[in-house]
Design a protein around this motif. Structure first.
Motif, PDB file in Angstrom:
ATOM      1  N   ALA A 190      16.275   1.030  10.918  1.00 24.35           N
ATOM      2  CA  ALA A 190      16.080   0.871  12.071  1.00 24.35           C
ATOM      3  C   ALA A 190      15.169   2.252  12.599  1.00 24.35           C
ATOM      4  CB  ALA A 190      17.111   1.006  13.042  1.00 24.35           C
ATOM      5  N   GLN A 191      15.020   3.417  12.203  1.00 21.37           N
ATOM      6  CA  GLN A 191      14.534   4.428  12.587  1.00 21.37           C
ATOM      7  C   GLN A 191      12.984   4.742  12.263  1.00 21.37           C
ATOM      8  OE1 GLN A 191      17.124   7.508  10.194  1.00 21.37           O
ATOM      9  NE2 GLN A 191      18.778   7.140  11.730  1.00 21.37           N
ATOM     10  N   VAL A 192      12.608   3.701  11.113  1.00 16.64           N
ATOM     11  CA  VAL A 192      11.144   3.784  11.029  1.00 16.64           C
ATOM     12  C   VAL A 192      10.434   2.819  11.416  1.00 16.64           C
ATOM     13  CG1 VAL A 192      11.591   5.185   8.761  1.00 16.64           C
ATOM     14  CG2 VAL A 192      11.394   2.741   8.599  1.00 16.64           C
ATOM     15  N   THR A 193      11.297   1.918  12.377  1.00 18.60           N
ATOM     16  CA  THR A 193      10.675   0.536  12.535  1.00 18.60           C
ATOM     17  C   THR A 193      10.202   0.639  14.208  1.00 18.60           C
ATOM     18  OG1 THR A 193      11.140  -1.676  12.855  1.00 18.60           O
ATOM     19  CG2 THR A 193      12.562  -0.366  13.736  1.00 18.60           C
ATOM     20  N   ASP A 194       9.398  -0.120  14.588  1.00 18.90           N
ATOM     21  CA  ASP A 194       8.753  -0.226  16.144  1.00 18.90           C
ATOM     22  C   ASP A 194       9.459  -1.353  16.661  1.00 18.90           C
ATOM     23  OD1 ASP A 194       6.547   1.478  15.652  1.00 18.90           O
ATOM     24  OD2 ASP A 194       5.666   0.059  14.550  1.00 18.90           O
ATOM     25  N   LEU A 195      10.100  -2.362  15.844  1.00 17.16           N
ATOM     26  CA  LEU A 195      10.774  -3.535  16.613  1.00 17.16           C
ATOM     27  C   LEU A 195      11.722  -4.249  15.810  1.00 17.16           C
ATOM     28  CD1 LEU A 195       8.718  -6.023  18.782  1.00 17.16           C
ATOM     29  CD2 LEU A 195       9.848  -6.812  16.790  1.00 17.16           C
ATOM     30  N   ALA A 196      12.608  -4.754  16.060  1.00 15.75           N
ATOM     31  CA  ALA A 196      13.626  -5.226  15.233  1.00 15.75           C
ATOM     32  C   ALA A 196      13.838  -6.880  15.307  1.00 15.75           C
ATOM     33  CB  ALA A 196      15.192  -4.607  15.155  1.00 15.75           C
ATOM     34  N   ILE A 197      13.905  -7.554  14.309  1.00 17.22           N
ATOM     35  CA  ILE A 197      14.314  -9.115  14.415  1.00 17.22           C
ATOM     36  C   ILE A 197      15.630  -9.260  14.151  1.00 17.22           C
ATOM     37  CG2 ILE A 197      14.120 -11.458  13.582  1.00 17.22           C
ATOM     38  CD1 ILE A 197      10.964 -10.768  12.913  1.00 17.22           C
ATOM     39  N   LEU A 198      16.599  -9.711  15.188  1.00 15.66           N
ATOM     40  CA  LEU A 198      17.823  -9.892  14.667  1.00 15.66           C
ATOM     41  C   LEU A 198      18.029 -11.305  14.302  1.00 15.66           C
ATOM     42  CD1 LEU A 198      20.888  -8.489  14.788  1.00 15.66           C
ATOM     43  CD2 LEU A 198      21.031  -9.384  17.324  1.00 15.66           C
ATOM     44  N   VAL A 199      18.499 -11.555  13.042  1.00 19.60           N
ATOM     45  CA  VAL A 199      18.636 -13.002  12.549  1.00 19.60           C
ATOM     46  C   VAL A 199      20.395 -13.326  12.656  1.00 19.60           C
ATOM     47  CG1 VAL A 199      18.576 -14.517  10.648  1.00 19.60           C
ATOM     48  CG2 VAL A 199      17.131 -12.592  10.923  1.00 19.60           C
ATOM     49  N   VAL A 200      20.293 -14.580  13.494  1.00 20.90           N
ATOM     50  CA  VAL A 200      21.913 -14.953  13.755  1.00 20.90           C
ATOM     51  C   VAL A 200      21.721 -16.383  13.543  1.00 20.90           C
ATOM     52  CG1 VAL A 200      23.373 -15.212  15.405  1.00 20.90           C
ATOM     53  CG2 VAL A 200      21.991 -13.394  15.795  1.00 20.90           C
ATOM     54  N   ALA A 201      22.785 -16.940  12.852  1.00 14.58           N
ATOM     55  CA  ALA A 201      22.778 -18.237  12.251  1.00 14.58           C
ATOM     56  C   ALA A 201      23.386 -18.960  13.454  1.00 14.58           C
ATOM     57  CB  ALA A 201      23.775 -18.365  11.086  1.00 14.58           C
ATOM     58  N   ALA A 202      22.738 -20.183  13.780  1.00 11.67           N
ATOM     59  CA  ALA A 202      23.103 -21.081  14.718  1.00 11.67           C
ATOM     60  C   ALA A 202      24.342 -21.691  14.403  1.00 11.67           C
ATOM     61  CB  ALA A 202      21.956 -22.001  15.008  1.00 11.67           C
ATOM     62  N   ASP A 203      24.799 -21.855  13.131  1.00  9.96           N
ATOM     63  CA  ASP A 203      26.119 -22.704  13.024  1.00  9.96           C
ATOM     64  C   ASP A 203      27.283 -21.429  13.034  1.00  9.96           C
ATOM     65  OD1 ASP A 203      25.118 -21.573  10.623  1.00  9.96           O
ATOM     66  OD2 ASP A 203      26.155 -22.956   9.461  1.00  9.96           O
ATOM     67  N   ASP A 204      26.939 -20.231  12.896  1.00 13.84           N
ATOM     68  CA  ASP A 204      27.876 -19.148  12.586  1.00 13.84           C
ATOM     69  C   ASP A 204      28.231 -18.388  14.028  1.00 13.84           C
ATOM     70  OD1 ASP A 204      29.850 -18.396  10.719  1.00 13.84           O
ATOM     71  OD2 ASP A 204      28.451 -17.300   9.657  1.00 13.84           O
ATOM     72  N   GLY A 205      27.213 -18.072  14.668  1.00 11.93           N
ATOM     73  CA  GLY A 205      27.315 -17.065  15.780  1.00 11.93           C
ATOM     74  C   GLY A 205      27.402 -15.706  15.398  1.00 11.93           C
ATOM     75  N   ILE A 206      27.883 -14.955  16.380  1.00 13.56           N
ATOM     76  CA  ILE A 206      27.953 -13.392  16.193  1.00 13.56           C
ATOM     77  C   ILE A 206      28.894 -13.113  15.482  1.00 13.56           C
ATOM     78  CG2 ILE A 206      28.071 -11.138  17.381  1.00 13.56           C
ATOM     79  CD1 ILE A 206      25.712 -12.839  18.407  1.00 13.56           C
ATOM     80  N   MET A 207      28.665 -12.320  14.068  1.00  9.80           N
ATOM     81  CA  MET A 207      29.719 -11.727  13.186  1.00  9.80           C
ATOM     82  C   MET A 207      29.697 -10.292  13.321  1.00  9.80           C
ATOM     83  SD  MET A 207      30.834 -14.600  12.054  1.00  9.80           S
ATOM     84  CE  MET A 207      31.305 -14.318  10.424  1.00  9.80           C
ATOM     85  N   PRO A 208      30.590  -9.370  12.526  1.00 10.66           N
ATOM     86  CA  PRO A 208      30.709  -8.028  12.797  1.00 10.66           C
ATOM     87  C   PRO A 208      29.218  -7.300  12.344  1.00 10.66           C
ATOM     88  CG  PRO A 208      32.702  -8.867  11.660  1.00 10.66           C
ATOM     89  CD  PRO A 208      32.005 -10.037  11.892  1.00 10.66           C
ATOM     90  N   GLN A 209      28.755  -7.954  11.441  1.00 10.87           N
ATOM     91  CA  GLN A 209      27.475  -7.253  10.958  1.00 10.87           C
ATOM     92  C   GLN A 209      26.222  -7.369  11.835  1.00 10.87           C
ATOM     93  OE1 GLN A 209      27.366  -8.222   6.907  1.00 10.87           O
ATOM     94  NE2 GLN A 209      27.797  -6.379   6.156  1.00 10.87           N
ATOM     95  N   ILE A 224      13.930  -6.093  20.747  1.00 10.90           N
ATOM     96  CA  ILE A 224      14.679  -6.712  19.706  1.00 10.90           C
ATOM     97  C   ILE A 224      14.313  -8.098  20.054  1.00 10.90           C
ATOM     98  CG2 ILE A 224      16.822  -7.811  18.977  1.00 10.90           C
ATOM     99  CD1 ILE A 224      18.233  -5.026  19.817  1.00 10.90           C
ATOM    100  N   VAL A 225      13.593  -8.966  18.973  1.00  6.65           N
ATOM    101  CA  VAL A 225      13.536 -10.192  18.958  1.00  6.65           C
ATOM    102  C   VAL A 225      14.671 -10.878  18.117  1.00  6.65           C
ATOM    103  CG1 VAL A 225      11.749 -12.050  18.396  1.00  6.65           C
ATOM    104  CG2 VAL A 225      10.933 -10.005  19.188  1.00  6.65           C
ATOM    105  N   VAL A 226      15.265 -11.930  18.917  1.00  9.58           N
ATOM    106  CA  VAL A 226      16.262 -12.764  17.935  1.00  9.58           C
ATOM    107  C   VAL A 226      15.641 -13.916  17.500  1.00  9.58           C
ATOM    108  CG1 VAL A 226      18.451 -13.849  18.441  1.00  9.58           C
ATOM    109  CG2 VAL A 226      17.948 -11.958  19.795  1.00  9.58           C
ATOM    110  N   ALA A 227      16.078 -13.846  16.119  1.00 15.84           N
ATOM    111  CA  ALA A 227      15.822 -15.513  15.397  1.00 15.84           C
ATOM    112  C   ALA A 227      16.964 -15.881  15.165  1.00 15.84           C
ATOM    113  CB  ALA A 227      14.850 -14.947  14.012  1.00 15.84           C
ATOM    114  N   VAL A 228      17.134 -17.194  16.021  1.00 16.71           N
ATOM    115  CA  VAL A 228      18.200 -18.000  15.853  1.00 16.71           C
ATOM    116  C   VAL A 228      17.958 -19.044  14.605  1.00 16.71           C
ATOM    117  CG1 VAL A 228      20.021 -19.798  17.015  1.00 16.71           C
ATOM    118  CG2 VAL A 228      18.569 -17.919  18.298  1.00 16.71           C
ATOM    119  N   ASN A 229      18.556 -18.604  13.379  1.00 16.49           N
ATOM    120  CA  ASN A 229      18.397 -19.452  12.172  1.00 16.49           C
ATOM    121  C   ASN A 229      19.033 -20.708  12.203  1.00 16.49           C
ATOM    122  OD1 ASN A 229      16.856 -19.950   9.834  1.00 16.49           O
ATOM    123  ND2 ASN A 229      18.043 -18.319   8.934  1.00 16.49           N
TER     124      ASN A 229
END
Length: 623
Positions: A190-209, A224-229
């Motif tokens: 995250a420190q070397v990046t300009d932008l983050a893609i947050l991958v979240v599974a559509a059948d699982d939802g938000i998890m601890p990680q 942040i761009v969210v990819a709903v996988n």
């Protein structure tokens, strides 16, 4: 130079509490003496400071690396504020000593020097939510198949091209590992990046990680761009994911927010182009992605490993400048000349511009994931910077390893015997995995009677010297995705060294935790085994006083530990049932409601009405 005034019988210049002495991590008493001399113009002998520290209840030699707390105690006594320089400031000062002021360099750059560079994107999210599959779909390569346990063990960096508004644009992707033990490396991503893609599974939802990854990205201040996988999977609910993420400050554009959500299926290659468009739109809207390519390269080592045929190989991301074959570089404590560079497809490249990830050959050793690299004018400068960094790092490690011990604790430790410790040597295929494994192992919680000591960690095959070290210090060798060479294997078998191999990090953690808990000294608790009431006291010139008793509860056993209780107060402790008789016969035990005669050896202070309680020590199970 003048002689210092006396303080507590030793010559040390006294301060008034207003002056600050800056020390690097892992500094020694000798370093403090040098700083005091420079500051006060008095001659200060390290031995005087050793004596002063001794009077404060701490023991140390003049050249031993000390921790911050010890310096604070000594500084307070001498009347100085001691400030330990942060690793970043320390490195900045070190580089400035070589005429390299990187911050000033950036400030001096003119707008006309800057050119547009590709965005650097980190893919983050919960394990099993499809990050690696998504990168597969993006770069049309299969990484998942080669991963142990289906979990990404290494950081990789790749550049892809996509058409956006009729123009071919490049995007650099950093693939961060998924398991929670790699938190430190994910934070670096995250420190070397300009932008983050947050991958979240559509059948699982938000998890601890998912939350953990989100925290890293937000802490780094990146969009942040969210990819709903997995949107085409049964039970998928993309709307629920959007709803859940609003609680964490990510509000979808369709809900009136400013975060782009894209529904994708990495498995079936759905929504990939839309995701890349969203990345470029977000980058263009909120970021100034420009860098100066016309200078010496600066950047970060994303990952590094020891390759059998090629030596130390580091994946580096250029952040500014242009890296060329033949450049003298230093990355952390590694240095060398760039012998060859390759892109993610193994193709040789002659130069790499900003935001370009390349594999570099020619370094003297393996840098750590997250180490900064820079190009220097001469090989000698690179080597000197690396050597100074190595010395600083070694001293810092020594200070970290030094367990502060007071004189009282030291005496007690001598009386009670040595504290048990489990010594480990960790070798792995890549530096990021070794570092993550070390951090996770040091977090294992057991009580203070057992210590975990990591004697050595390194990248590459397990060698004979590793086995030698393990032999001397009775250590266990852990190989993470590596094996011993022939000589090391023979030596380990000959010396009886325990060498363990792992390919998934949490298997190693489970084993070591079990070993540590197995080393714990057993804890015992007292359990009452029987109570007898004294009905009569018989005097015997030969055996002393004998108690005529009736057993009220439990069983009284010969040789059991016992105590005598009178009116609820213990009047005799640490006794033993030395003789136990029923009528004229010696017996080994007497049960409830039976009468017996009990002899307590030399203890004769017994009266009618006293109770004799017998106890057993039972081992408590460890949690």
């Amino acid at each position: 130079m003048r002689e210092a005034p006396q303080l507590g019988g030793v010559s040390i210049p006294r301060g008034d509490g207003s002056r600050t002495i800056r020390l690097r991590r892992g500094a020694s008493i000798s370093d403090l003496a040098d700083k005091l001399e420079t500051l006060t113009n008095f001659s200060v002998q390290p031995g005087a400071l050793v004596t002063a520290l001794f009077h404060l209840g701490e023991m140390a030699t003049a050249t031993e690396s000390l921790d911050e707390a010890t310096f604070q105690i000594l500084g307070e006594e001498l009347g100085y504020k001691i400030q330990i320089v942060s690793p970043e400031d320390e490195d900045k000062e070190l580089l400035e000593g070589f005429g390299l002021d990187l911050e000033q360099e950036l400030e001096d750059e003119d707008d006309s020097d800057l050119e547009i560079r590709p965005p650097v994107v980190t893919v983050m999210g919960h394990v099993d939510h499809g990050k690696t599959k998504l990168l597969d779909a993006i770069r049309k390569a299969n990484v998942v198949a080669g991963e142990a346990g289906g979990i990404t063990q290494h950081i990789g960096a790749y550049q892809v091209w996509t058409e956006h508004d009729g123009i071919e644009r490049a995007i650099t992707f950093i693939d961060t590992p998924g398991h929670e033990a790699f938190t430190a490396m994910r934070a670096r991503g995250a420190q070397v990046t300009d932008l983050a893609i947050l991958v979240v599974a559509a059948d699982d939802g938000i998890m601890p990680q998912t939350v953990e990854a989100l925290n890293h990205a937000q802490a780094a201040g990146v969009p942040i761009v969210v990819a709903v996988n997995k949107v085409d999977k049964e039970g998928a609910n993309p709307a629920k994911v959007r709803q859940q993420l609003t609680e964490f400050g990510l509000v979808a554009e369709e809900y009136g927010g400013d975060t782009m959500f894209v529904d994708v299926s990495a498995l079936n290659n759905v929504g990939i182009d839309e995701l890349l468009d969203a990345v470029l739109l977000t980058a263009d809207a909120g970021l100034d992605l420009r860098a100066n390519p016309n200078k010496d390269a600066r950047g970060v080592a994303i990952e590094a490993k020891l390759d059998k045929g090629r030596g130390a190989v580091a994946t580096v991301l250029i952040q500014s400048g242009t890296l060329r074959v033949g450049d003298a570089i230093v990355a952390g404590t590694a240095y060398g000349r760039v012998r060859a560079m390759h892109d993610e497809n193994g193709e040789a490249v002659e130069e790499a511009a900003p935001s370009r990830p390349v594999q570099v050959q020619g370094l003297s050793s393996v840098p750590r994931a997250g180490d900064t690299f820079l190009v220097t004018e001469e090989d000698r400068t690179a080597r000197q910077i690396a050597e100074k960094r190595e010395a600083v790092e070694r001293n810092a490690q020594l200070a970290k390893a030094r367990k502060r011990i007071s004189l009282e604790d030291f005496t007690r430790a001598l009386e009670e015997g040595k504290v048990d410790s489990l010594n480990l040597i960790i070798k792995g295929d890549v530096s990021g995995a070794v570092e993550a494994l070390e951090e996770s192992l040091l977090k294992i919680e057991v009580d203070d009677s057992v210590q975990l000591r990591i004697l050595h960690r390194g990248v590459g095959a397990i060698t004979e010297s590793d086995i030698d070290l393990a032999t001397i210090d009775n250590a266990i060798v852990i190989g993470f995705n590596v094996r011993p060479d022939v000589k090391a294997r023979e030596r380990a078998a000959r010396e009886g060294i325990d060498v363990r191999f792992y390919s998934v990090i949490y298997s190693a953690l489970d084993d070591i935790e079990s070993s540590l808990k197995g080393m714990l000294k057993p804890e015992y608790e007292e359990v009452q085994s029987g109570v007898a009431e004294i009905r009569e006291v018989f005097r015997s010139s030969k055996f002393g006083n004998i108690a005529g008793v009736i057993v009220r509860s439990g069983t009284i056993t010969r040789n059991a530990k016992a105590r005598v209780i009178r009116d609820g107060v213990v009047v005799g402790d640490n006794l033993a049932i030395e003789s136990l008789r029923r009528f004229k016969d010696d017996v080994t035990e007497v049960k409830t409601d039976f009468e017996a005669g009990i002899g307590l050896g030399r203890f004769n202070d017994i009266q009618i009405g006293d109770e004799i309680e017998t106890i057993e020590l039972v081992e408590k199970p460890r949690g």
